[in-house]
Design a protein around this motif. Structure first.
Motif, mmCIF file in Angstrom:
data_model
loop_
_atom_site.group_PDB
_atom_site.id
_atom_site.type_symbol
_atom_site.label_atom_id
_atom_site.label_comp_id
_atom_site.label_asym_id
_atom_site.label_seq_id
_atom_site.Cartn_x
_atom_site.Cartn_y
_atom_site.Cartn_z
ATOM 1 N N ILE A 291 23.640 -11.181 15.765
ATOM 2 C CA ILE A 291 22.253 -10.712 15.025
ATOM 3 C C ILE A 291 22.260 -10.819 13.602
ATOM 4 O O ILE A 291 21.275 -11.323 13.122
ATOM 5 N N VAL A 292 23.353 -10.658 12.731
ATOM 6 C CA VAL A 292 23.277 -10.922 11.204
ATOM 7 C C VAL A 292 22.962 -12.692 11.014
ATOM 8 O O VAL A 292 22.490 -12.824 10.334
ATOM 9 N N GLU A 293 23.679 -13.250 12.055
ATOM 10 C CA GLU A 293 23.503 -14.901 11.898
ATOM 11 C C GLU A 293 22.116 -15.020 11.920
ATOM 12 O O GLU A 293 21.443 -15.749 11.497
ATOM 13 N N LEU A 294 21.429 -14.473 13.131
ATOM 14 C CA LEU A 294 19.959 -14.600 13.299
ATOM 15 C C LEU A 294 19.173 -14.166 12.407
ATOM 16 O O LEU A 294 18.173 -14.738 11.798
ATOM 17 N N LEU A 295 19.417 -13.139 11.676
ATOM 18 C CA LEU A 295 18.820 -12.582 10.646
ATOM 19 C C LEU A 295 18.840 -13.338 9.184
ATOM 20 O O LEU A 295 18.003 -13.338 8.510
ATOM 21 N N MET A 296 20.208 -14.101 9.187
ATOM 22 C CA MET A 296 20.030 -15.048 8.043
ATOM 23 C C MET A 296 19.372 -16.359 8.225
ATOM 24 O O MET A 296 19.396 -17.149 7.159
ATOM 25 N N GLY A 297 18.861 -16.684 9.241
ATOM 26 C CA GLY A 297 18.216 -17.763 9.667
ATOM 27 C C GLY A 297 19.095 -18.611 10.542
ATOM 28 O O GLY A 297 18.494 -19.934 10.559
ATOM 29 N N ASN A 298 20.270 -18.280 10.771
ATOM 30 C CA ASN A 298 21.275 -19.181 11.297
ATOM 31 C C ASN A 298 21.152 -19.237 13.186
ATOM 32 O O ASN A 298 20.749 -17.912 13.415
ATOM 33 N N ILE A 299 21.773 -20.205 13.695
ATOM 34 C CA ILE A 299 21.560 -20.142 15.125
ATOM 35 C C ILE A 299 23.174 -20.101 15.405
ATOM 36 O O ILE A 299 24.021 -20.959 15.028
ATOM 37 N N PRO A 300 23.802 -19.015 16.099
ATOM 38 C CA PRO A 300 25.239 -19.036 16.523
ATOM 39 C C PRO A 300 25.395 -20.242 17.414
ATOM 40 O O PRO A 300 24.535 -20.551 18.141
ATOM 41 N N GLU A 301 26.630 -20.932 17.498
ATOM 42 C CA GLU A 301 27.113 -21.764 18.257
ATOM 43 C C GLU A 301 27.321 -21.515 19.630
ATOM 44 O O GLU A 301 27.629 -20.372 20.002
ATOM 45 N N ARG A 302 26.618 -22.607 20.644
ATOM 46 C CA ARG A 302 26.787 -22.001 22.052
ATOM 47 C C ARG A 302 28.146 -21.870 22.426
ATOM 48 O O ARG A 302 28.232 -21.157 23.466
ATOM 49 N N SER A 303 29.072 -22.235 21.886
ATOM 50 C CA SER A 303 30.571 -22.079 22.285
ATOM 51 C C SER A 303 30.830 -20.761 22.109
ATOM 52 O O SER A 303 31.874 -20.333 23.004
ATOM 53 N N LEU A 304 30.276 -19.824 21.132
ATOM 54 C CA LEU A 304 30.718 -18.365 21.126
ATOM 55 C C LEU A 304 30.357 -17.674 22.563
ATOM 56 O O LEU A 304 31.091 -16.780 23.049
ATOM 57 N N PHE A 305 29.185 -18.121 23.072
ATOM 58 C CA PHE A 305 28.719 -17.284 24.153
ATOM 59 C C PHE A 305 29.404 -17.686 25.533
ATOM 60 O O PHE A 305 29.052 -17.420 26.748
ATOM 61 N N ARG A 306 30.353 -18.839 25.384
ATOM 62 C CA ARG A 306 31.037 -19.315 26.515
ATOM 63 C C ARG A 306 32.290 -18.702 26.629
ATOM 64 O O ARG A 306 33.090 -19.289 27.596
ATOM 65 N N ILE A 307 32.827 -17.851 25.627
ATOM 66 C CA ILE A 307 34.127 -17.358 25.775
ATOM 67 C C ILE A 307 34.406 -16.588 26.786
ATOM 68 O O ILE A 307 33.595 -15.691 27.019
ATOM 69 N N ARG A 308 35.503 -16.547 27.700
ATOM 70 C CA ARG A 308 35.578 -15.808 28.766
ATOM 71 C C ARG A 308 35.331 -14.388 28.616
ATOM 72 O O ARG A 308 34.595 -13.755 29.511
ATOM 73 N N THR A 309 35.972 -13.558 27.588
ATOM 74 C CA THR A 309 35.840 -12.223 27.412
ATOM 75 C C THR A 309 34.437 -11.888 26.722
ATOM 76 O O THR A 309 34.451 -10.677 26.971
ATOM 77 N N LEU A 310 33.723 -12.805 26.385
ATOM 78 C CA LEU A 310 32.346 -12.473 25.678
ATOM 79 C C LEU A 310 31.151 -12.902 26.533
ATOM 80 O O LEU A 310 30.230 -12.571 26.121
#
Length: 497
Positions: A291-310
Motif C-alpha cells: 500500500i505504501v508503494e502504491l501511495l508513493m506512485g510506484n507499482i510493486p513487482e509482480r514477483s512479490l505476489f508470486r512468493i509461496r508464503t505470500l
C-alpha cells in the motif's frame, strides 16, 4: 502360503496390553521431559556462575521443544526441586504461587542454597507456556504479574534475556484477556527501569510491546512521541528489530511520511527470516509495504505476489494493485467494497482510502502517455468523473505536482502533452544509484556491528601473565646474582687459606 503363516503368527494385542504400552510410552516421555528441563536449568545456573548470557540463550532455545510436551506434574516437580527456604521472599512466593496455580502435589525434593531469580523466571516461562497452550488465561495473567515483579527486582546482566520474554508473555496474556490498556503503565515503568539499568534486550522488547499497545488503540501520536524520545538499542536481536521497524513503518505511513515508511518496512522484511515460522509477520509487513508503494506512485513487482508464503494473503492487494496501475476508478472501488472486511481486519482500510487520488493520477498519467492531445470531456469519461470542471482541476493539480508534463487549453477544452524527455538526461538514475549505495553501506555497517568480539577481560589476564613473567625473570636474575656472589666469596676464602 507365506502370507497366511505370517497372519497366523500375528497376535492381536489385548486392551490391557495396549493400556500398558500407552502408559509405558507416557512414562518414558515424562522421564525424558524431566531430563530436558533439568539440563536447561543447569545451563541457566552455569550462565549465572560464569556471568555469561550465551548459556542463558542456550537454555531459552529449548523452550520450543519443551513447549510441545509440558506436563503439570513434571513442572511441579521441577519447581519443588529448585525451591529453597533461604531464597529471596519474592522468589519464594513466586515459586509457591506457581505450585498453587498448577494444582499439583510435587514429590518432596529438598534443595540446598537459594534459588536464583533467573531459574525462577525460567520455570515461570515454562508454566506460562503451559497456561497459554491450555487456555488458562486468567491463571496466566496472575502468574505473569508475579513474574514481572520478580523481574523488576533483579537487574543483573544474566537476567536480561529471560526478563524480555517474561514481559512479552505478560503483555500477551493481558491482550488475550482483553485488558491490554491495563498493562501500559507497568510497561512504561519497566521501560524506564530497563533503560537506566542498561538491559538492552528488555528495553527493545518493551519498546515493541508499547508500540503494539498504542497501535491497538490507534494512539498514533503517543506512539510517534515514544519513538522520537526513546532510541532503539543497536545490538538488539533481529526479531525485535524487525518488529520495531514494522511498527515504525506503519506509524510513518499513518503520518503521511511514505518514503520513511517504505524504507522501514523494506528493512523489516529483510531483517525477518523467510520461513514458515515467520510467514505471518512477512504477510503483515508486505501488506502495508504494497500500500505504501502504491501511495508513493510506484507499482510493486509482480514477483512479490508470486512468493509461496505470500501468494494467498496478498491476493486482494494484487487486485488492488491492478486497479491502481490502470487507473480504473470503478474497478478500484469494486475491489475495496469486495474486500472491505479483509482490509479492516488488516488495519489498512484507512490507508487504502487514500489511494483514490493515486488511481486518478495513474489514469491521468496513462492518458498523458497514450495521447498527445485529448479533450477534457474524454478524460472525464475515461476516469468516470462527474464533470469537466473536476477533470480540469485534477489535471491541473497533477501538472503542478509533477505527475505529468502537459498544458491545459481552457478555451478550447483540451490537454496538450509535452514531448517525452530522455530519462538519462535527468537526475533519476543518480538518485536510484545513490539509494542503492546507501543501502549497501548500511548493510555493511550493520554486519560489522553484529560481529562478536571478545570482551576486554582477557586483557587483564594478559597483563597479569606478563607481570608474572617479568617477576619470574627478576627472581631468576636475583638467584643467579646470589649464586655468583656465593662463588666469589668461596674463591676469596680459598685464596686466604
Amino acid at each position: 502360503m507365506t502370507s497366511d503363516n505370517t497372519a497366523a503368527m500375528e497376535v492381536e494385542a489385548t486392551p490391557e496390553q495396549t493400556l500398558a504400552e500407552t502408559r509405558r510410552i507416557l512414562l518414558e516421555g515424562i522421564r525424558a521431559q524431566r531430563v530436558d528441563i533439568s539440563r536447561s536449568i543447569r545451563f541457566v545456573q552455569r550462565g549465572i556462575a560464569a556471568a555469561e548470557t550465551h548459556y542463558i540463550y542456550r537454555a531459552l532455545r529449548t523452550l520450543s521443544s519443551l513447549r510441545k510436551r509440558l506436563e503439570p506434574s513434571v513442572l511441579a516437580d521441577a519447581i519443588a526441586a529448585n525451591a529453597a527456604s533461604d531464597s529471596a521472599p519474592a522468589t519464594r512466593d513466586c515459586l509457591n504461587g506457581m505450585l498453587a496455580l498448577l494444582g499439583q502435589q510435587p514429590a518432596p525434593a529438598p534443595r540446598a542454597g537459594a534459588c536464583e531469580p533467573e531459574v525462577c523466571l525460567f520455570l515461570g516461562l515454562l508454566v506460562l507456556l503451559h497456561f497459554l497452550d491450555s487456555g488458562r488465561h486468567e491463571h496466566g495473567v496472575e502468574l505473569s504479574e508475579t513474574l514481572a515483579g520478580v523481574a523488576a527486582g533483579s537487574q543483573r546482566r544474566t537476567v536480561d534475556p529471560v526478563t524480555s520474554r517474561i514481559y512479552f508473555y505478560y503483555a500477551r496474556f493481558f491482550e488475550v484477556a482483553g485488558r491490554l490498556s491495563d498493562v501500559r503503565t507497568a510497561l512504561l515503568g519497566a521501560l524506564q527501569a530497563a533503560t537506566l539499568a542498561g538491559m538492552k534486550e528488555t528495553k527493545a522488547m518493551l519498546l515493541t510491546l508499547l508500540l503494539r499497545n498504542y497501535l491497538h488503540y490507534k494512539l498514533y501520536d503517543q506512539a510517534e512521541r515514544l519513538t522520537a524520545k526513546s532510541g532503539f538499542p543497536e545490538d538488539a536481536p533481529n526479531n525485535l528489530l524487525a518488529r520495531y521497524l514494522y511498527y515504525l513503518g506503519y506509524i510513518e505511513a499513518i503520518q503521511l511520511n511514505y518514503s520513511q515508511a517504505q524504507m522501514h518496512l523494506l528493512e523489516a522484511t529483510r531483517k525477518a527470516p523467510s520461513n514458515t515460522a515467520t510467514a505471518g509477520f512477512q504477510q503483515a509487513a508486505h501488506k502495508v509495504y504494497v500500500i505504501v508503494e502504491l501511495l508513493m506512485g510506484n507499482i510493486p513487482e509482480r514477483s512479490l505476489f508470486r512468493i509461496r508464503t505470500l501468494r494467498k494473503s496478498l491476493l486482494p492487494y494484487l487486485e488492488l494493485t491492478r486497479a491502481v496501475r490502470v487507473g480504473d476508478l470503478t474497478r478500484f472501488q469494486d475491489v475495496v467494497n469486495r474486500y472491505e472486511s479483509k482490509f479492516l481486519s488488516d488495519n489498512v482500510l484507512c490507508l487504502i482510502q487514500r489511494l483514490r487520488h493515486n488511481v486518478i493520477k495513474a489514469g491521468i498519467r496513462s492518458i498523458n502517455v497514450a495521447y498527445s492531445r485529448i479533450s477534457l470531456r474524454d478524460i472525464c469519461l475515461k476516469l468516470h468523473l462527474d464533470s469537466e470542471e473536476d477533470a480540469e482541476y485534477i489535471v491541473a493539480k497533477a501538472i503542478r505536482d509533477g505527475v505529468i508534463d502537459a498544458t491545459i487549453d481552457h478555451e478550447k477544452g483540451f490537454i496538450q502533452s509535452a514531448e517525452a524527455h530522455n530519462v538519462y538526461e535527468t537526475s533519476d538514475p543518480q538518485l536510484a544509484f545513490d539509494k542503492r549505495i546507501s543501502f549497501c553501506l548500511g548493510l555493511y555497517n550493520d554486519s560489522v556491528k553484529a560481529m562478536r568480539f571478545p570482551d576486554s577481560s582477557h586483557r587483564k589476564e594478559l597483563a597479569y601473565a606478563i607481570e608474572a613473567t617479568r617477576r619470574e625473570r627478576e627472581l631468576a636474575q636475583e638467584l643467579e646474582n646470589e649464586d655468583y656472589d656465593d662463588e666469589s666469596d668461596d674463591d676469596g676464602m680459598d685464596e686466604d687459606l
